[in-house]
Motif scaffolding. Structure first.
Motif, PDB file in Angstrom:
ATOM      1  N   LYS A  88     -36.554  25.958 -11.275  1.00  0.00           N
ATOM      2  CA  LYS A  88     -36.857  24.904 -12.242  1.00  0.00           C
ATOM      3  C   LYS A  88     -35.593  24.360 -12.925  1.00  0.00           C
ATOM      4  O   LYS A  88     -35.661  23.357 -13.633  1.00  0.00           O
ATOM      5  CB  LYS A  88     -37.817  25.443 -13.308  1.00  0.00           C
ATOM      6  N   GLY A  89     -34.451  25.047 -12.769  1.00  0.00           N
ATOM      7  CA  GLY A  89     -33.206  24.551 -13.327  1.00  0.00           C
ATOM      8  C   GLY A  89     -32.717  25.258 -14.567  1.00  0.00           C
ATOM      9  O   GLY A  89     -31.931  24.692 -15.339  1.00  0.00           O
ATOM     10  N   TYR A  90     -33.126  26.498 -14.762  1.00  0.00           N
ATOM     11  CA  TYR A  90     -32.710  27.264 -15.946  1.00  0.00           C
ATOM     12  C   TYR A  90     -31.753  28.383 -15.548  1.00  0.00           C
ATOM     13  O   TYR A  90     -31.966  29.061 -14.527  1.00  0.00           O
ATOM     14  CB  TYR A  90     -33.926  27.894 -16.637  1.00  0.00           C
ATOM     15  N   ALA A  91     -30.726  28.595 -16.348  1.00  0.00           N
ATOM     16  CA  ALA A  91     -29.895  29.786 -16.191  1.00  0.00           C
ATOM     17  C   ALA A  91     -30.708  30.983 -16.665  1.00  0.00           C
ATOM     18  O   ALA A  91     -31.366  30.928 -17.709  1.00  0.00           O
ATOM     19  CB  ALA A  91     -28.619  29.663 -17.009  1.00  0.00           C
ATOM     20  N   MET A 102     -37.301  33.313  -2.445  1.00  0.00           N
ATOM     21  CA  MET A 102     -36.401  32.213  -2.780  1.00  0.00           C
ATOM     22  C   MET A 102     -35.119  32.351  -1.993  1.00  0.00           C
ATOM     23  O   MET A 102     -34.574  33.443  -1.871  1.00  0.00           O
ATOM     24  CB  MET A 102     -36.056  32.227  -4.275  1.00  0.00           C
ATOM     25  N   LYS A 103     -34.620  31.247  -1.462  1.00  0.00           N
ATOM     26  CA  LYS A 103     -33.324  31.241  -0.802  1.00  0.00           C
ATOM     27  C   LYS A 103     -32.319  30.604  -1.731  1.00  0.00           C
ATOM     28  O   LYS A 103     -32.512  29.495  -2.217  1.00  0.00           O
ATOM     29  CB  LYS A 103     -33.387  30.480   0.520  1.00  0.00           C
ATOM     30  N   ALA A 104     -31.223  31.305  -2.018  1.00  0.00           N
ATOM     31  CA  ALA A 104     -30.190  30.775  -2.900  1.00  0.00           C
ATOM     32  C   ALA A 104     -28.928  30.508  -2.105  1.00  0.00           C
ATOM     33  O   ALA A 104     -28.540  31.299  -1.248  1.00  0.00           O
ATOM     34  CB  ALA A 104     -29.895  31.769  -4.020  1.00  0.00           C
ATOM     35  N   ILE A 105     -28.309  29.384  -2.357  1.00  0.00           N
ATOM     36  CA  ILE A 105     -27.008  29.055  -1.771  1.00  0.00           C
ATOM     37  C   ILE A 105     -26.003  29.096  -2.899  1.00  0.00           C
ATOM     38  O   ILE A 105     -26.165  28.432  -3.924  1.00  0.00           O
ATOM     39  CB  ILE A 105     -27.039  27.667  -1.116  1.00  0.00           C
ATOM     40  N   PHE A 106     -24.960  29.889  -2.729  1.00  0.00           N
ATOM     41  CA  PHE A 106     -24.041  30.143  -3.836  1.00  0.00           C
ATOM     42  C   PHE A 106     -22.756  29.353  -3.672  1.00  0.00           C
ATOM     43  O   PHE A 106     -22.195  29.268  -2.589  1.00  0.00           O
ATOM     44  CB  PHE A 106     -23.704  31.638  -3.887  1.00  0.00           C
ATOM     45  N   ALA A 130     -24.346  27.608  -9.162  1.00  0.00           N
ATOM     46  CA  ALA A 130     -22.978  27.305  -9.566  1.00  0.00           C
ATOM     47  C   ALA A 130     -22.190  28.585  -9.792  1.00  0.00           C
ATOM     48  O   ALA A 130     -20.988  28.641  -9.526  1.00  0.00           O
ATOM     49  CB  ALA A 130     -22.984  26.464 -10.838  1.00  0.00           C
ATOM     50  N   ASP A 131     -22.886  29.622 -10.277  1.00  0.00           N
ATOM     51  CA  ASP A 131     -22.188  30.869 -10.577  1.00  0.00           C
ATOM     52  C   ASP A 131     -23.213  31.964 -10.847  1.00  0.00           C
ATOM     53  O   ASP A 131     -24.386  31.688 -11.151  1.00  0.00           O
ATOM     54  CB  ASP A 131     -21.280  30.692 -11.798  1.00  0.00           C
ATOM     55  N   GLN A 132     -22.772  33.214 -10.733  1.00  0.00           N
ATOM     56  CA  GLN A 132     -23.604  34.351 -11.089  1.00  0.00           C
ATOM     57  C   GLN A 132     -22.700  35.537 -11.390  1.00  0.00           C
ATOM     58  O   GLN A 132     -21.514  35.534 -11.053  1.00  0.00           O
ATOM     59  CB  GLN A 132     -24.578  34.705  -9.966  1.00  0.00           C
ATOM     60  N   GLY A 133     -23.244  36.527 -12.046  1.00  0.00           N
ATOM     61  CA  GLY A 133     -22.452  37.694 -12.367  1.00  0.00           C
ATOM     62  C   GLY A 133     -23.260  38.697 -13.165  1.00  0.00           C
ATOM     63  O   GLY A 133     -24.480  38.578 -13.305  1.00  0.00           O
ATOM     64  N   PHE A 187     -27.822  40.859 -15.631  1.00  0.00           N
ATOM     65  CA  PHE A 187     -27.495  40.108 -14.418  1.00  0.00           C
ATOM     66  C   PHE A 187     -27.878  38.657 -14.662  1.00  0.00           C
ATOM     67  O   PHE A 187     -29.020  38.372 -15.052  1.00  0.00           O
ATOM     68  CB  PHE A 187     -28.246  40.645 -13.208  1.00  0.00           C
ATOM     69  N   TRP A 188     -26.930  37.747 -14.460  1.00  0.00           N
ATOM     70  CA  TRP A 188     -27.191  36.344 -14.774  1.00  0.00           C
ATOM     71  C   TRP A 188     -26.886  35.447 -13.591  1.00  0.00           C
ATOM     72  O   TRP A 188     -26.038  35.754 -12.748  1.00  0.00           O
ATOM     73  CB  TRP A 188     -26.379  35.895 -15.996  1.00  0.00           C
ATOM     74  N   GLN A 189     -27.626  34.325 -13.527  1.00  0.00           N
ATOM     75  CA  GLN A 189     -27.411  33.306 -12.511  1.00  0.00           C
ATOM     76  C   GLN A 189     -27.552  31.932 -13.159  1.00  0.00           C
ATOM     77  O   GLN A 189     -28.421  31.733 -14.013  1.00  0.00           O
ATOM     78  CB  GLN A 189     -28.431  33.445 -11.376  1.00  0.00           C
TER      79      GLN A 189
END
Length: 360
Positions: A117-120, A1-5, A35-38, A75-77
């Motif tokens: 799929k659109g889930y945090a 997966m490619k993520a753009i932050f 939108a965010d991660q941490g 760890f959350w995204q």
């Protein structure tokens, strides 16, 4: 997966990068705009050594010093386009949050699949395991060769063979990566400690669905009974189930050295599980009759226990579904449903259930 932050909104540069990534010919899936991660620690205890802290007067004297331990690591995204509940993932025995990440053969795991799929997603290392390894109680770590025990018990095969049709790559590279994700406890396994930490995780994550695997099922049920933020539970082949005190069925005879037994809870606690939808999922190669292949028989008795538990919950107005993936046309699934070759199909089934229950 490619993520753009991105953090915040209205960034033209981020929009341009997203468009370029979408146009990339080598992408096998859509990029995910974050939108965010941490990351954070949740729960835990503090121990204080006896005596008075003396600081620079006696730097090697630990009297009065503290130890912060027994917390969970998370760890959350959060994707920019969130359209479902938060998903909190709790691993099983011998595992860490790695079990939800990239699969041993390099495909996307549930962390990436559900982000797309659109889930945090909130990926947990339970207390006294991996990145949450600081324990308030000592533990002697062993170095016992036991790869094949895990392999057999997880229904991958009977070493050195792979079960016919098993949904895993049948190659040495996959086995090497799979074995290397095993990790030990750094303190005594304590279900209550894990459950308290998971309750604290939901205090930070807010309302969501708890997704557990194997040994994580036990503390997962306890967290669901304790936290009003747990709005649903998806349990992948859980190892045990809570019954009202005095109603747990006798342990079924098995060739496995790990008998399946229910756990006693109060009726008040038990009834809390009747207020939320629950999905319990099992894979393939689970016999209905006793077999001397103990790695298979271990899951036969757990599937039977799951059905007895579901009947007990539903009889009191609950909403539990025990699902065999065979009934959905999926074959070959091992104990590791989240990383098998058909894990995207499994994820689709879980999402469809969440939609059916109004969780999405």
């Amino acid at each position: 997966m490619k993520a753009i932050f991105r953090k915040g909104r209205g960034s033209a540069l981020v929009a341009l990068l997203a468009a370029l990534a979408l146009a990339g010919p080598s992408m096998a899936m859509h990029p995910v705009l974050l939108a965010d991660q941490g990351s954070f620690f949740a729960g835990g205890t503090v121990r204080t050594a006896e005596g008075a802290y003396r600081g620079n007067e006696a730097p090697c004297d630990l009297a009065g010093e503290t130890l912060h331990g027994d917390h969970a690591y998370v760890f959350w995204q959060r994707p920019a386009d969130v359209h479902g509940p938060a998903l909190v993932f709790l691993h099983g025995a011998g595992q860490s949050g790695k079990t939800w990440e990239t699969t041993p053969d390099g495909r996307d795991g549930f962390q990436n699949i559900f982000l797309e799929k659109g889930y945090a997603t909130y990926v947990v290392d339970q207390p006294r395991r991996d990145r949450a390894g600081r324990s308030s109680v000592p533990e002697t770590l062993s170095a016992v060769p036991d790869d094949q025990l895990w392999y057999n018990n997880f229904r991958i095969g009977v070493w050195p063979e792979t079960l016919p049709g098993a949904a895993v790559p049948d190659d040495a590279a996959w086995r090497d990566q799979f074995f290397r994700q095993m990790t030990p406890n750094t303190g005594a396994y304590d279900e209550a400690v894990i459950a308290r930490a998971m309750t604290a995780v939901f205090e930070r994550a807010g309302d969501g669905v708890l997704v557990t695997h194997s040994q994580g099922g036990g503390p997962g049920w306890a967290a669901a009974m304790a936290s009003p933020h747990v709005k649903g539970v998806i349990a992948l082949e859980p190892g045990t189930f809570p019954f009202p005190k005095g109603e747990e069925p006798p342990a079924e005879e098995t060739s496995s050295p790990f008998p399946a037994a229910g756990e006693d809870v109060s009726m008040e606690e038990f009834l809390r599980l009747t207020k939320i939808p629950i999905l319990v999922v099992f894979g393939d190669n689970i016999p209905e009759e006793r077999t001397e292949v103990w790695g298979l028989d271990n899951w036969r008795v757990r599937l039977h226990l799951a059905r007895a538990w579901a009947e007990t919950v539903n009889r009191r107005g609950g909403d539990v579904t025990v699902l065999s993936l065979l009934d959905k046309g999926l074959r070959g699934n091992t104990h590791f449903l989240m990383s098998d070759l058909n894990n995207r199909d499994v994820a689709d089934i879980l999402e469809a259930w969440m939609k059916e229950k109004g969780l999405v």
